[in-house]
Enzyme design. Sequence first.
Site, PDB file in Angstrom:
ATOM      1  N   ASN A   9     -16.445 -14.349 -23.143  1.00  0.00           N
ATOM      2  CA  ASN A   9     -17.851 -14.752 -23.045  1.00  0.00           C
ATOM      3  C   ASN A   9     -18.376 -14.246 -21.709  1.00  0.00           C
ATOM      4  OD1 ASN A   9     -20.319 -16.012 -22.903  1.00  0.00           O
ATOM      5  ND2 ASN A   9     -19.510 -18.098 -22.766  1.00  0.00           N
ATOM      6  N   TRP A  10     -19.088 -13.131 -21.777  1.00  0.00           N
ATOM      7  CA  TRP A  10     -19.527 -12.497 -20.525  1.00  0.00           C
ATOM      8  C   TRP A  10     -20.715 -13.222 -19.904  1.00  0.00           C
ATOM      9  CZ3 TRP A  10     -19.501  -6.460 -21.681  1.00  0.00           C
ATOM     10  CH2 TRP A  10     -18.211  -6.099 -22.085  1.00  0.00           C
ATOM     11  N   LYS A  11     -21.300 -14.153 -20.649  1.00  0.00           N
ATOM     12  CA  LYS A  11     -22.473 -14.895 -20.160  1.00  0.00           C
ATOM     13  C   LYS A  11     -23.542 -13.912 -19.673  1.00  0.00           C
ATOM     14  CE  LYS A  11     -19.454 -18.755 -19.274  1.00  0.00           C
ATOM     15  NZ  LYS A  11     -19.131 -19.943 -18.480  1.00  0.00           N
ATOM     16  N   HIS A  94     -22.814 -23.356 -26.809  1.00  0.00           N
ATOM     17  CA  HIS A  94     -22.098 -23.397 -25.528  1.00  0.00           C
ATOM     18  C   HIS A  94     -22.727 -24.483 -24.648  1.00  0.00           C
ATOM     19  CE1 HIS A  94     -20.626 -22.255 -21.591  1.00  0.00           C
ATOM     20  NE2 HIS A  94     -19.653 -21.626 -22.221  1.00  0.00           N
ATOM     21  N   GLU A 166     -14.155 -26.910 -25.066  1.00  0.00           N
ATOM     22  CA  GLU A 166     -14.373 -26.546 -23.666  1.00  0.00           C
ATOM     23  C   GLU A 166     -14.819 -27.758 -22.857  1.00  0.00           C
ATOM     24  OE1 GLU A 166     -15.292 -22.086 -23.248  1.00  0.00           O
ATOM     25  OE2 GLU A 166     -17.173 -23.080 -23.669  1.00  0.00           O
ATOM     26  N   GLY A 172     -15.836 -22.663 -15.356  1.00  0.00           N
ATOM     27  CA  GLY A 172     -16.272 -21.992 -14.139  1.00  0.00           C
ATOM     28  C   GLY A 172     -15.838 -22.682 -12.858  1.00  0.00           C
ATOM     29  N   SER A 213     -11.865 -22.094 -17.518  1.00  0.00           N
ATOM     30  CA  SER A 213     -10.983 -21.559 -16.482  1.00  0.00           C
ATOM     31  C   SER A 213      -9.655 -21.018 -17.020  1.00  0.00           C
ATOM     32  CB  SER A 213     -10.742 -22.612 -15.389  1.00  0.00           C
ATOM     33  OG  SER A 213     -11.971 -22.941 -14.745  1.00  0.00           O
ATOM     34  N   GLY A 234     -14.421 -17.057 -19.876  1.00  0.00           N
ATOM     35  CA  GLY A 234     -15.613 -16.647 -19.139  1.00  0.00           C
ATOM     36  C   GLY A 234     -15.252 -15.709 -18.002  1.00  0.00           C
ATOM     37  N   GLY A 235     -15.103 -16.288 -16.804  1.00  0.00           N
ATOM     38  CA  GLY A 235     -14.868 -15.491 -15.597  1.00  0.00           C
ATOM     39  C   GLY A 235     -13.786 -14.431 -15.742  1.00  0.00           C
TER      40      GLY A 235
END
Length: 255
Positions: A9-11, A94, A166, A172, A213, A234-235
């Site tokens: 998920n590159w957001k 999300h 999540e 994050g 995370s 994500g990150g």
Amino acid sequence: MRKPILAGNWKMNKTVAEAIALVNEMKDDLIAIESVESVFCPPFLAVADVARLTAGTPLGVGAQNLFWKESGAYTGEVAPNMVAELCQYVIIGHSERREYFGETDETVNKKIVAAFAQGITPIVCVGETLELRQAERTESWVKGQVVAALAGLSAEQVASMVIAYEPIWAIGTGLAATSEEAERVCGEVVRATVAELYGQATADAVRIQYGGSVKPSNAAELMAMPNIDGGLVGGASLKAADFVEVVRLTAAAKA
Ligand code: PGA
């Protein structure tokens, strides 16, 4: 029997040029890891290029959102058939969309129904805040979100979808849930709720991701859990080496 699925998920990160570079950097390594399904979820503007670069490969493409209406005067929104032209998946509900863009259990359900109507597989996100967790309301909250999200869906649809657990406090923050905690909620809450509503066969088929995370240092332990069928990342999905490593560790953990 459930193929693990890792979705990046590159957001709101990566320009089109950066997205193309990132996909080119990790594409071949990911294709080589055949036992895990890898999916890129770039921002809308980069979806077409990512779809072009991954066409004819086992790599999947997902949108990060869609609107439930078919077409019309909805400035700034993207319709399900537009997403379906380029994507196999769509992230729905999300926590960032619920928190910053007013999405509710009701709109999440409408989006899921609209995605299925266009043949797109939803990756539906559920998860509790830190306050709910501290108040020991995780189970009832997550169960409620799952029940609301699945309203009106058929067993076949539910069996084919992806649900991402999540915990919001883990997104994050660098602080993932422990593998035991994540396994407990994925198994005893999410999968158990699907079993209660649709029966054991459907619960055995639905893929449940953990998100929050996920990174190379914790992926092996999390992905070894029997009720965790992959991750929403994500990150760590923004760096080719990290995402490839998470996918590799998942393949090893499930082997
Ligand atoms: P994170 O994000 O991996 O950066 O915690 C996960 C997500 O929000 O899907």
